[in-house]
Write a protein that holds these residues in place. Sequence first.
Motif, PDB file in Angstrom:
ATOM      1  N   PRO A 128      54.135  21.775 -22.666  1.00  0.00           N
ATOM      2  CA  PRO A 128      53.727  22.841 -21.747  1.00  0.00           C
ATOM      3  C   PRO A 128      54.949  23.569 -21.187  1.00  0.00           C
ATOM      4  O   PRO A 128      55.939  22.962 -20.811  1.00  0.00           O
ATOM      5  CB  PRO A 128      52.972  22.086 -20.647  1.00  0.00           C
ATOM      6  CG  PRO A 128      52.522  20.808 -21.299  1.00  0.00           C
ATOM      7  CD  PRO A 128      53.603  20.459 -22.277  1.00  0.00           C
ATOM      8  N   GLY A 129      54.873  24.883 -21.179  1.00  0.00           N
ATOM      9  CA  GLY A 129      55.961  25.674 -20.627  1.00  0.00           C
ATOM     10  C   GLY A 129      57.065  26.010 -21.598  1.00  0.00           C
ATOM     11  O   GLY A 129      58.051  26.660 -21.209  1.00  0.00           O
ATOM     12  N   ASP A 130      56.953  25.595 -22.851  1.00  0.00           N
ATOM     13  CA  ASP A 130      57.978  25.939 -23.835  1.00  0.00           C
ATOM     14  C   ASP A 130      57.975  27.464 -24.030  1.00  0.00           C
ATOM     15  O   ASP A 130      56.977  28.038 -24.480  1.00  0.00           O
ATOM     16  CB  ASP A 130      57.682  25.239 -25.168  1.00  0.00           C
ATOM     17  CG  ASP A 130      58.837  25.349 -26.159  1.00  0.00           C
ATOM     18  OD1 ASP A 130      59.577  26.340 -26.086  1.00  0.00           O
ATOM     19  OD2 ASP A 130      58.989  24.441 -26.996  1.00  0.00           O
ATOM     20  N   PRO A 131      59.076  28.158 -23.736  1.00  0.00           N
ATOM     21  CA  PRO A 131      59.070  29.633 -23.805  1.00  0.00           C
ATOM     22  C   PRO A 131      58.979  30.178 -25.226  1.00  0.00           C
ATOM     23  O   PRO A 131      58.705  31.364 -25.410  1.00  0.00           O
ATOM     24  CB  PRO A 131      60.403  30.012 -23.152  1.00  0.00           C
ATOM     25  CG  PRO A 131      61.273  28.817 -23.356  1.00  0.00           C
ATOM     26  CD  PRO A 131      60.372  27.625 -23.285  1.00  0.00           C
ATOM     27  N   ARG A 134      55.188  31.703 -27.175  1.00  0.00           N
ATOM     28  CA  ARG A 134      54.605  33.047 -27.232  1.00  0.00           C
ATOM     29  C   ARG A 134      54.943  33.740 -28.548  1.00  0.00           C
ATOM     30  O   ARG A 134      54.070  34.294 -29.210  1.00  0.00           O
ATOM     31  CB  ARG A 134      55.100  33.885 -26.048  1.00  0.00           C
ATOM     32  CG  ARG A 134      54.534  35.300 -26.018  1.00  0.00           C
ATOM     33  CD  ARG A 134      54.975  36.042 -24.773  1.00  0.00           C
ATOM     34  NE  ARG A 134      54.442  37.387 -24.748  1.00  0.00           N
ATOM     35  CZ  ARG A 134      55.033  38.429 -25.304  1.00  0.00           C
ATOM     36  NH1 ARG A 134      56.193  38.269 -25.925  1.00  0.00           N
ATOM     37  NH2 ARG A 134      54.487  39.638 -25.251  1.00  0.00           N
ATOM     38  N   ARG A 135      56.232  33.685 -28.949  1.00  0.00           N
ATOM     39  CA  ARG A 135      56.613  34.340 -30.202  1.00  0.00           C
ATOM     40  C   ARG A 135      55.973  33.641 -31.399  1.00  0.00           C
ATOM     41  O   ARG A 135      55.518  34.299 -32.344  1.00  0.00           O
ATOM     42  CB  ARG A 135      58.133  34.346 -30.332  1.00  0.00           C
ATOM     43  CG  ARG A 135      58.632  34.951 -31.625  1.00  0.00           C
ATOM     44  CD  ARG A 135      60.136  35.096 -31.645  1.00  0.00           C
ATOM     45  NE  ARG A 135      60.584  36.082 -30.662  1.00  0.00           N
ATOM     46  CZ  ARG A 135      61.833  36.483 -30.548  1.00  0.00           C
ATOM     47  NH1 ARG A 135      62.769  35.965 -31.335  1.00  0.00           N
ATOM     48  NH2 ARG A 135      62.174  37.387 -29.648  1.00  0.00           N
ATOM     49  N   THR A 136      55.932  32.309 -31.369  1.00  0.00           N
ATOM     50  CA  THR A 136      55.309  31.577 -32.474  1.00  0.00           C
ATOM     51  C   THR A 136      53.830  31.907 -32.570  1.00  0.00           C
ATOM     52  O   THR A 136      53.295  32.122 -33.666  1.00  0.00           O
ATOM     53  CB  THR A 136      55.503  30.068 -32.284  1.00  0.00           C
ATOM     54  OG1 THR A 136      56.903  29.763 -32.221  1.00  0.00           O
ATOM     55  CG2 THR A 136      54.867  29.290 -33.414  1.00  0.00           C
ATOM     56  N   ARG A 137      53.162  31.968 -31.418  1.00  0.00           N
ATOM     57  CA  ARG A 137      51.730  32.278 -31.416  1.00  0.00           C
ATOM     58  C   ARG A 137      51.470  33.673 -31.980  1.00  0.00           C
ATOM     59  O   ARG A 137      50.531  33.883 -32.762  1.00  0.00           O
ATOM     60  CB  ARG A 137      51.177  32.173 -30.005  1.00  0.00           C
ATOM     61  CG  ARG A 137      49.651  32.321 -29.938  1.00  0.00           C
ATOM     62  CD  ARG A 137      49.153  32.446 -28.515  1.00  0.00           C
ATOM     63  NE  ARG A 137      49.587  31.323 -27.694  1.00  0.00           N
ATOM     64  CZ  ARG A 137      50.392  31.456 -26.642  1.00  0.00           C
ATOM     65  NH1 ARG A 137      50.861  32.654 -26.312  1.00  0.00           N
ATOM     66  NH2 ARG A 137      50.723  30.414 -25.929  1.00  0.00           N
ATOM     67  N   MET A 138      52.293  34.649 -31.610  1.00  0.00           N
ATOM     68  CA  MET A 138      52.112  36.006 -32.127  1.00  0.00           C
ATOM     69  C   MET A 138      52.265  36.046 -33.642  1.00  0.00           C
ATOM     70  O   MET A 138      51.488  36.702 -34.344  1.00  0.00           O
ATOM     71  CB  MET A 138      53.119  36.951 -31.458  1.00  0.00           C
ATOM     72  CG  MET A 138      52.867  37.209 -29.996  1.00  0.00           C
ATOM     73  SD  MET A 138      54.151  38.256 -29.252  1.00  0.00           S
ATOM     74  CE  MET A 138      53.976  39.730 -30.245  1.00  0.00           C
ATOM     75  N   LEU A 139      53.253  35.318 -34.167  1.00  0.00           N
ATOM     76  CA  LEU A 139      53.470  35.298 -35.609  1.00  0.00           C
ATOM     77  C   LEU A 139      52.298  34.628 -36.329  1.00  0.00           C
ATOM     78  O   LEU A 139      51.791  35.131 -37.338  1.00  0.00           O
ATOM     79  CB  LEU A 139      54.779  34.577 -35.926  1.00  0.00           C
ATOM     80  CG  LEU A 139      55.155  34.427 -37.401  1.00  0.00           C
ATOM     81  CD1 LEU A 139      55.245  35.791 -38.072  1.00  0.00           C
ATOM     82  CD2 LEU A 139      56.469  33.675 -37.540  1.00  0.00           C
TER      83      LEU A 139
END
Length: 518
Positions: A128-131, A134-139
Amino acid sequence: MRELVFVGCVCLCAALAAQQLGGGASGFARAELAAAAVALGAAAVLALRRVRHRRVAASGAHASTAVADALLALVAAAWLGALATSAAELSGARADLTFERRYELADATRHALAALGADLSMTVYADPGDPRIRRTRMLLEEMARVAGARVEERALDDALEDVDRFGIARSNAVVLERANAPRAQRHTWELVEQPTEGPLFEALARLANAEATHLYALVGEGEGDLASTEPGGFSGLAEALATEGYDLRVLPSAFARDVPDDAAAVLAIAPERALAPAALAALRAYLARGGRLVAWLEPGAATGLDALLAEWGIAALDGVVVDPASADLEGAAPGLAPVAFHYAEHPVTRGLDRNRVTFFPGARAFALRKPDVDDRLAAVVTTSGDAWVAPDVSLLRGRGTRAPAPPPGTRTDYLPLVVAGEYARGGARATRIVAFGDADLASNRYLRALYDLDLVMNAVHWAAQREAAIALRPKIAATIQFPVPIQNSLRAFYGVGMLVPQLLLVAGGLVWLRRRGA
């Protein structure tokens, strides 16, 4: 105050542009943001002081009105920004403004996703909280949109069984799984611990290629070592071939009497010694019955392959190519490492153009002559028009401090560095040959420099008659892009290189504002 606001806005725009084009918050972008914050903060302080002076000089009603107007403007700006952000998110519109479209999926990735389709599921495991999530999820969401696949996110602490099963060792790891896999599928899941597009593509390719295509590599006469992880080895090429569905086998040239019928192609990576007559006879018979050969030659090596290629209209010229359009090669005279950007229209060079260059560190050239009028023989990659052939290959060992000049009367020309030939001689299938005038571009040292990997793999795909697999691959970030660090140069341009036009813009704007104020 107006000057400070102008300077702050210019710095803010420069920071956003550098961050967007460079794909991250560089040091230059941070410095620009700091400068924008200082300038806009100073402008805000001056504005507050002006409001205070007006409050003292004017009535309370007028001062309250000025403060109210300022607050109202701030609220309106914030509201409009939030509204624009919400509208963009709801519309699902995306715009990739980076120079190389790094946030758009590469063609090869799309092909692998299409092959897997809805059978693919992608799960990201993170703390939890790994910044980075977000980029991984978008890809992954973009990949899921292309393939019709499923994306799931799980906390590491809640998925201890999966952590043990897949061997997950760090946060932000992605597991790709294939359902309904064919029986020939060697594995049904892949773990990617650094989920950028490059590693994800390689994992997708391994899942998509259920049945391997057999390649045979000549060994025994000093050919490139496909198991060596040294800079001069070719383990990177072997790994890339395995990733894209090839089963690489060895063919000892000293004992070869025939090429197996299941060979999709034979690879000959720069032999250092002459091939045995029996091996050359086996290759000759294999090509005559519609075989496929991908050969890498080196300057100064007489191995028998050059004579075999000459029978098919591909004559390897003696000497080393000298081209002013070269990168600096350590230990050799300048001009001996051509950077190629002239490509013919051919499946081997599909997707390559003047902005996607390839690198040949020490190469020999070819002369072409069709053995038959119906043969298709093409120089698919050439040097610049100022290149010529120097007969002294010892230049590659570092003799001389400057590029040799062509002897009087020497003709410079566009010299073929890579040649592709297709020969229909009435058999069940046409013979296909690809010849490279250099083997170093496929070595571990240079394979992932520039677009060498794409050129090499496309050549193998075409020779093995797997044109559907030909596509540009996503780039895997490297610490060094030698010899021409295009990406690093672009990052520098997006950073410090923007400083000069920015200073000119600021100076011009300040002069205009002061003249207007006067």
